[in-house]
Motif scaffolding. Structure first.
Motif, PDB file in Angstrom:
ATOM      1  N   PRO A  91       0.847  -1.203   0.000  1.00 33.74           N
ATOM      2  CA  PRO A  91       0.000   0.000   0.000  1.00 33.74           C
ATOM      3  C   PRO A  91       0.876   1.244   0.000  1.00 33.74           C
ATOM      4  O   PRO A  91       2.047   1.205   0.413  1.00 33.74           O
ATOM      5  CB  PRO A  91      -0.770  -0.110   1.313  1.00 33.74           C
ATOM      6  N   SER A  92       0.297   2.342  -0.453  1.00 28.51           N
ATOM      7  CA  SER A  92       1.002   3.612  -0.430  1.00 28.51           C
ATOM      8  C   SER A  92       1.474   3.927   0.986  1.00 28.51           C
ATOM      9  O   SER A  92       0.728   3.770   1.953  1.00 28.51           O
ATOM     10  CB  SER A  92       0.066   4.720  -0.926  1.00 28.51           C
ATOM     11  N   GLY A  93       2.722   4.355   1.104  1.00 25.52           N
ATOM     12  CA  GLY A  93       3.257   4.736   2.400  1.00 25.52           C
ATOM     13  C   GLY A  93       4.032   3.650   3.119  1.00 25.52           C
ATOM     14  O   GLY A  93       4.712   3.933   4.118  1.00 25.52           O
ATOM     15  N   VAL A  94       3.934   2.419   2.656  1.00 22.85           N
ATOM     16  CA  VAL A  94       4.698   1.319   3.263  1.00 22.85           C
ATOM     17  C   VAL A  94       6.080   1.267   2.625  1.00 22.85           C
ATOM     18  O   VAL A  94       6.212   1.301   1.398  1.00 22.85           O
ATOM     19  CB  VAL A  94       3.970  -0.020   3.101  1.00 22.85           C
ATOM     20  N   SER A  95       7.091   1.157   3.457  1.00 24.52           N
ATOM     21  CA  SER A  95       8.474   1.164   2.995  1.00 24.52           C
ATOM     22  C   SER A  95       8.740   0.029   2.006  1.00 24.52           C
ATOM     23  O   SER A  95       8.223  -1.088   2.162  1.00 24.52           O
ATOM     24  CB  SER A  95       9.419   1.023   4.181  1.00 24.52           C
ATOM     25  N   ASN A  96       9.579   0.315   1.014  1.00 22.36           N
ATOM     26  CA  ASN A  96       9.937  -0.744   0.049  1.00 22.36           C
ATOM     27  C   ASN A  96      10.915  -1.744   0.644  1.00 22.36           C
ATOM     28  O   ASN A  96      11.388  -2.652  -0.045  1.00 22.36           O
ATOM     29  CB  ASN A  96      10.491  -0.139  -1.242  1.00 22.36           C
ATOM     30  N   ARG A  97      11.241  -1.604   1.914  1.00 20.95           N
ATOM     31  CA  ARG A  97      12.031  -2.630   2.598  1.00 20.95           C
ATOM     32  C   ARG A  97      11.179  -3.878   2.869  1.00 20.95           C
ATOM     33  O   ARG A  97      11.713  -4.934   3.181  1.00 20.95           O
ATOM     34  CB  ARG A  97      12.565  -2.088   3.930  1.00 20.95           C
ATOM     35  N   PHE A  98       9.872  -3.729   2.735  1.00 16.86           N
ATOM     36  CA  PHE A  98       8.953  -4.838   2.951  1.00 16.86           C
ATOM     37  C   PHE A  98       8.548  -5.418   1.603  1.00 16.86           C
ATOM     38  O   PHE A  98       8.121  -4.684   0.700  1.00 16.86           O
ATOM     39  CB  PHE A  98       7.703  -4.368   3.704  1.00 16.86           C
ATOM     40  N   SER A  99       8.678  -6.743   1.463  1.00 18.86           N
ATOM     41  CA  SER A  99       8.288  -7.390   0.217  1.00 18.86           C
ATOM     42  C   SER A  99       7.642  -8.735   0.519  1.00 18.86           C
ATOM     43  O   SER A  99       7.919  -9.358   1.551  1.00 18.86           O
ATOM     44  CB  SER A  99       9.487  -7.565  -0.715  1.00 18.86           C
ATOM     45  N   GLY A 100       6.762  -9.148  -0.388  1.00 21.32           N
ATOM     46  CA  GLY A 100       6.063 -10.411  -0.210  1.00 21.32           C
ATOM     47  C   GLY A 100       6.185 -11.289  -1.434  1.00 21.32           C
ATOM     48  O   GLY A 100       6.372 -10.798  -2.551  1.00 21.32           O
ATOM     49  N   SER A 101       6.052 -12.598  -1.195  1.00 20.88           N
ATOM     50  CA  SER A 101       6.108 -13.550  -2.293  1.00 20.88           C
ATOM     51  C   SER A 101       5.325 -14.796  -1.901  1.00 20.88           C
ATOM     52  O   SER A 101       4.876 -14.928  -0.754  1.00 20.88           O
ATOM     53  CB  SER A 101       7.561 -13.918  -2.625  1.00 20.88           C
ATOM     54  N   LYS A 102       5.167 -15.683  -2.872  1.00 18.51           N
ATOM     55  CA  LYS A 102       4.450 -16.924  -2.591  1.00 18.51           C
ATOM     56  C   LYS A 102       4.971 -18.024  -3.495  1.00 18.51           C
ATOM     57  O   LYS A 102       5.267 -17.792  -4.674  1.00 18.51           O
ATOM     58  CB  LYS A 102       2.947 -16.731  -2.838  1.00 18.51           C
ATOM     59  N   SER A 103       5.069 -19.224  -2.936  1.00 17.56           N
ATOM     60  CA  SER A 103       5.414 -20.408  -3.711  1.00 17.56           C
ATOM     61  C   SER A 103       4.566 -21.561  -3.196  1.00 17.56           C
ATOM     62  O   SER A 103       4.674 -21.945  -2.022  1.00 17.56           O
ATOM     63  CB  SER A 103       6.903 -20.749  -3.564  1.00 17.56           C
ATOM     64  N   GLY A 104       3.708 -22.068  -4.054  1.00 15.97           N
ATOM     65  CA  GLY A 104       2.816 -23.141  -3.634  1.00 15.97           C
ATOM     66  C   GLY A 104       1.918 -22.705  -2.491  1.00 15.97           C
ATOM     67  O   GLY A 104       1.245 -21.671  -2.559  1.00 15.97           O
ATOM     68  N   ASN A 105       1.942 -23.477  -1.429  1.00 21.66           N
ATOM     69  CA  ASN A 105       1.084 -23.185  -0.278  1.00 21.66           C
ATOM     70  C   ASN A 105       1.757 -22.323   0.787  1.00 21.66           C
ATOM     71  O   ASN A 105       1.219 -22.164   1.893  1.00 21.66           O
ATOM     72  CB  ASN A 105       0.628 -24.491   0.371  1.00 21.66           C
ATOM     73  N   THR A 106       2.939 -21.801   0.481  1.00 28.70           N
ATOM     74  CA  THR A 106       3.677 -20.996   1.453  1.00 28.70           C
ATOM     75  C   THR A 106       3.937 -19.591   0.928  1.00 28.70           C
ATOM     76  O   THR A 106       4.480 -19.412  -0.157  1.00 28.70           O
ATOM     77  CB  THR A 106       5.013 -21.661   1.816  1.00 28.70           C
ATOM     78  N   ALA A 107       3.531 -18.613   1.725  1.00 28.66           N
ATOM     79  CA  ALA A 107       3.819 -17.210   1.432  1.00 28.66           C
ATOM     80  C   ALA A 107       4.940 -16.742   2.351  1.00 28.66           C
ATOM     81  O   ALA A 107       5.180 -17.327   3.407  1.00 28.66           O
ATOM     82  CB  ALA A 107       2.575 -16.360   1.645  1.00 28.66           C
ATOM     83  N   SER A 108       5.602 -15.680   1.938  1.00 31.00           N
ATOM     84  CA  SER A 108       6.719 -15.162   2.732  1.00 31.00           C
ATOM     85  C   SER A 108       6.722 -13.646   2.747  1.00 31.00           C
ATOM     86  O   SER A 108       6.372 -13.006   1.752  1.00 31.00           O
ATOM     87  CB  SER A 108       8.061 -15.649   2.153  1.00 31.00           C
TER      88      SER A 108
END
Lengths: 109, 121
Positions: free
Chosen positions: A57-74
């Motif tokens: 979302p707007s305003g959240v630092s780009n130091r935070f990132s998300g990903s997903k592989s199969g049934n596991t998100a990170s």
């Protein structure tokens, strides 16, 4: 409606990167690109950090990132800062409900 | 700016009832799904219920199904949670939340400050 599985705690030193995992099933995390992540400081309401697996979302630092592989998100936090110390929760859409992870306490050493 | 303000929490005896309210402002309330999410003391987040924008669809966690009822009044920009047959395990801070988009599938961008419900004799 079983909760998603997160590690109870993770830790890292300032400047380092950490990753928090969130494991579900093909009925939730693996079945939809609707994983979200929340940061919660003590006594405060949760704050949305990532939506739709990898969007900030707007305003959240780009130091935070998300990903997903199969049934596991990170969730990965790079360049750890003292203010990142908090509880983190993942969540997923399911066809009939919504489900949260049990939460991960991040300690910045 | 978007504001969600919960009210109605308090101390109630097991088996009792309570009605929570959430007053919304800063957005077109009638366009959005709304949800209730709770957090027991020292515990994690638990999704409780959602309601669609026109009240056509509702859904509940198994733990509250048959005891809780979610509703909304779009004319009053308000969300409600009627809680009956309350149990000790319903003790929690209850948050109302709005999704990032019109439904809540993508995640909850806006949260209220929460209202504490304590079920104890």
């Amino acid at each position: 409606q079983s909760a998603l599985t997160q590690p109870a705690s993770v830790s890292g030193s300032p400047g380092q990167s950490i990753t928090i995992s969130c494991t579900g099933t093909s009925s939730d995390v693996g079945g939809y690109n609707y994983v979200s992540w929340y940061q919660q400081h003590p006594g405060k309401a949760p704050k949305l950090m990532i939506y739709d697996v990898s969007n900030r979302p707007s305003g959240v630092s780009n130091r935070f990132s998300g990903s997903k592989s199969g049934n596991t998100a990170s969730l990965t936090i790079s360049g750890l800062q003292a203010e990142d110390e908090a509880d983190y929760y993942c969540s997923s859409y399911t066809s009939s409900s919504r489900v949260f992870g049990g939460g991960t306490k991040l300690t910045v050493l | 700016q978007v504001q969600l303000v919960e009210s109605g929490g308090g101390l109630v005896k097991p088996g009792g009832s309570l009605r929570l309210s959430c007053a919304a402002s800063g957005f077109t309330f009638s366009d959005y799904y709304m949800s209730w999410i709770r957090q027991a003391p020292g515990k994690g987040l638990e999704w409780v219920s959602y309601i669609s924008s026109s009240s056509s669809y509702t859904n509940y966690a198994d733990s509250v199904k048959g005891r809780f009822t979610i509703s909304r009044d779009n004319a009053k920009n308000s969300l409600y949670l009627q809680m009956n047959s309350l149990r000790a395990e319903d003790t929690a801070v209850y948050y109302c939340a709005r999704g990032f988009f019109f439904d809540d599938s993508s995640g909850y961008q806006y949260w209220g400050q929460g209202t504490l419900v304590t079920v104890s004799s």
